[in-house]
Design a protein around this motif. Structure first.
Motif, short mmCIF file in Angstrom:
data_model
loop_
_atom_site.label_atom_id
_atom_site.label_comp_id
_atom_site.label_asym_id
_atom_site.label_seq_id
_atom_site.Cartn_x
_atom_site.Cartn_y
_atom_site.Cartn_z
N PHE A 45 0.83 -1.20 0.00
CA PHE A 45 0.00 0.00 0.00
C PHE A 45 0.87 1.26 0.00
O PHE A 45 1.97 1.27 0.56
N SER A 46 0.34 2.31 -0.62
CA SER A 46 1.02 3.60 -0.56
C SER A 46 0.91 4.17 0.86
O SER A 46 0.06 3.75 1.64
N LYS A 47 1.76 5.14 1.18
CA LYS A 47 1.71 5.77 2.50
C LYS A 47 0.34 6.41 2.75
O LYS A 47 -0.20 6.36 3.85
N THR A 48 -0.21 7.00 1.69
CA THR A 48 -1.52 7.64 1.82
C THR A 48 -2.59 6.62 2.19
O THR A 48 -3.37 6.84 3.13
N ASN A 49 -2.62 5.51 1.47
CA ASN A 49 -3.64 4.50 1.75
C ASN A 49 -3.46 3.87 3.12
O ASN A 49 -4.45 3.54 3.80
N LEU A 50 -2.20 3.70 3.54
CA LEU A 50 -1.95 3.18 4.88
C LEU A 50 -2.51 4.11 5.95
O LEU A 50 -3.19 3.67 6.88
N ARG A 51 -2.21 5.40 5.81
CA ARG A 51 -2.68 6.38 6.80
C ARG A 51 -4.21 6.44 6.83
O ARG A 51 -4.83 6.51 7.88
N VAL A 52 -4.81 6.42 5.64
CA VAL A 52 -6.27 6.49 5.56
C VAL A 52 -6.91 5.28 6.25
O VAL A 52 -7.82 5.43 7.08
N ALA A 53 -6.43 4.08 5.94
CA ALA A 53 -7.01 2.87 6.51
C ALA A 53 -6.86 2.83 8.03
O ALA A 53 -7.83 2.57 8.76
N VAL A 54 -5.67 3.12 8.50
CA VAL A 54 -5.41 3.05 9.95
C VAL A 54 -6.18 4.13 10.70
O VAL A 54 -6.82 3.86 11.73
N ASN A 55 -6.16 5.36 10.19
CA ASN A 55 -6.84 6.45 10.88
C ASN A 55 -8.36 6.25 10.91
O ASN A 55 -9.01 6.53 11.93
N LEU A 56 -8.92 5.79 9.79
CA LEU A 56 -10.36 5.56 9.77
C LEU A 56 -10.76 4.43 10.73
O LEU A 56 -11.77 4.53 11.44
N ALA A 57 -9.96 3.36 10.73
CA ALA A 57 -10.25 2.25 11.64
C ALA A 57 -10.14 2.71 13.09
O ALA A 57 -11.00 2.38 13.93
N ASN A 58 -9.09 3.44 13.41
CA ASN A 58 -8.90 3.92 14.78
C ASN A 58 -10.05 4.82 15.23
O ASN A 58 -10.48 4.76 16.39
N ARG A 59 -10.52 5.66 14.34
CA ARG A 59 -11.52 6.66 14.70
C ARG A 59 -12.95 6.11 14.69
O ARG A 59 -13.75 6.43 15.57
N PHE A 60 -13.26 5.26 13.72
CA PHE A 60 -14.67 4.90 13.52
C PHE A 60 -15.01 3.45 13.84
O PHE A 60 -16.18 3.15 14.09
N ALA A 61 -14.06 2.53 13.77
CA ALA A 61 -14.38 1.11 13.96
C ALA A 61 -14.55 0.77 15.43
O ALA A 61 -13.77 1.19 16.29
#
Length: 382
Positions: A129-145
């Motif tokens: 994954f690109s750095k952007t996609n990594l940050r998006v996936a992790v941040n969204l999971a941390n915040r909303f999951a």
């Protein structure tokens, strides 16, 4: 519990096949929302699972997309998010099965005020994954999951290493229906005859044709094996990887293996083809999050040689229920193939062990029970 499952794909990959098994127990109170039309929708319908295609417009973001490309996709996501929110209100839970589904599901979770589960089928690392996609996936999971279900300890560890919250995660392996992998000996014999391999020692490789899946490593190993050892390559090139297929054919010609390698393309009869093999190899050069083909081969009663990385090391105990080899080492792979050819009794014992262990450990009934328990016990009210 009513569940809205989300998946980005119109084609059935490993994550999608897993979703079918997860959704089955909820099919009278669930909906699978897809972000693309295709054969996956047909498979869901065949399993009597309600399905709806939410958009026919491809989401132009890939695993290696940068920030500008990701931002450029936001406009096309708006109608999709609106449709998901409208549907999510009717359900108790949003279950995102892929990364793009996580993005849409996270926004819908906020707007519809429904808890979100993210089923992680990937190793979130820079190799994939690109750095952007990594940050998006992790941040969204941390915040909303409310919960992140990882399909292996390797997937969980990569998520946490990338910044994911460990307290959100639980590991639940993929489930399988053992009965689907029972085959008829007579049919297997006929299939071997039709393929012209009845007198060969057959090594199968089941994966899309891609450099990181390592078909070239098997071919190089094949050149170090006796002439009766033949390889079946089951799978097609996807995502513009046709150049790799040309390279494989060139490699085969250079090694003089034209009569010992068969390209079978995409096939639906995987259990039957596995049963026709004497050995199944997994040669990925980068860590796999799980390794579905490994368990499938075990359930077919076939010995497996797997690359020693990622989720594969959690599935295979070397010399007990399979073999592990260093990724990218064709000579080591060849040595194991040759030892399996020479010591048929020990190889059969390992295959029998693998089938017995996999039938219990990865039985879909047990796996679905684990998923139901965590959904009931770990989810919070939004």
């Amino acid at each position: 519990m009513k569940i809205l499952f989300l998946d980005q794909s119109g084609k059935p990959g490993g994550a999608e096949l897993c979703l079918i098994d997860i959704a089955k127990p909820y099919r009278d109170r669930a909906l699978v929302g897809l972000f693309a039309d295709g054969s996956f929708k047909t498979l869901l319908q065949q399993n009597h699972i309600p399905v709806e295609v939410f958009t026919h417009q491809p989401i132009q973001v890939r695993k290696q997309s940068n920030l500008l490309q990701a931002l450029g996709s936001l406009g096309q996501l708006a109608p999709l998010v609106a449709k998901v929110v409208q549907r999510a209100i009717e359900y108790d839970l949003i279950y995102a099965n892929t990364q793009k589904a996580l993005v849409v599901g996270a926004i819908a979770s906020l707007l519809a005020r429904r808890p979100l589960v993210y089923h992680l089928h990937d190793i979130l690392s820079p190799e994939h994954f690109s750095k952007t996609n990594l940050r998006v996936a992790v941040n969204l999971a941390n915040r909303f999951a409310s919960l992140v279900i990882a399909n292996s300890q390797a997937s969980e560890a990569a998520f946490v290493q990338a910044g994911g919250r460990a307290e959100l995660t639980t590991v639940i392996y993929n489930g399988f229906e053992p009965k689907l992998y029972q085959t008829c000996a007579l049919d297997t014999s006929k299939l071997r005859q039709n393929l012209g391999i009845e007198d060969k020692f057959v090594v199968g490789h089941f994966s899309r044709l891609s450099p990181w899946k390592g078909q070239h490593i098997l071919i190089e190993a094949l050149a170090k094996c006796p002439p009766q050892v033949t390889a079946l390559l089951v799978g097609d090139a996807l995502f513009g990887e046709q150049e790799y297929v040309k390279q494989l054919h060139q490699q085969i010609a250079q090694l003089g293996l034209e009569n010992r390698v068969k390209f079978l393309g995409f096939r639906a009869d995987i259990p039957q083809l596995m049963a026709a093999c004497d050995l199944v190899t997994h040669t990925s050069t980068a860590p796999e999050p799980f390794g579905r083909v490994i368990v499938e081969a075990m359930l077919c009663g076939k010995p497996v040689v797997a690359a020693k990385a990622g989720g594969a090391t959690e599935l295979v105990e070397h010399g007990i229920n399979g073999f592990l080899t260093t990724p990218g080492e064709p000579e080591e792979l060849a040595n194991i193939i040759n030892s399996c050819l020479e010591d048929i009794h020990n190889t059969a014992t390992i295959a029998n062990n693998a089938k017995a262990i996999a039938s219990e450990r990865f039985n879909v009934v047990n796996i679905n029970r684990q998923i139901a328990q965590v959904l009931s016990s770990k989810l919070i009210v939004y």
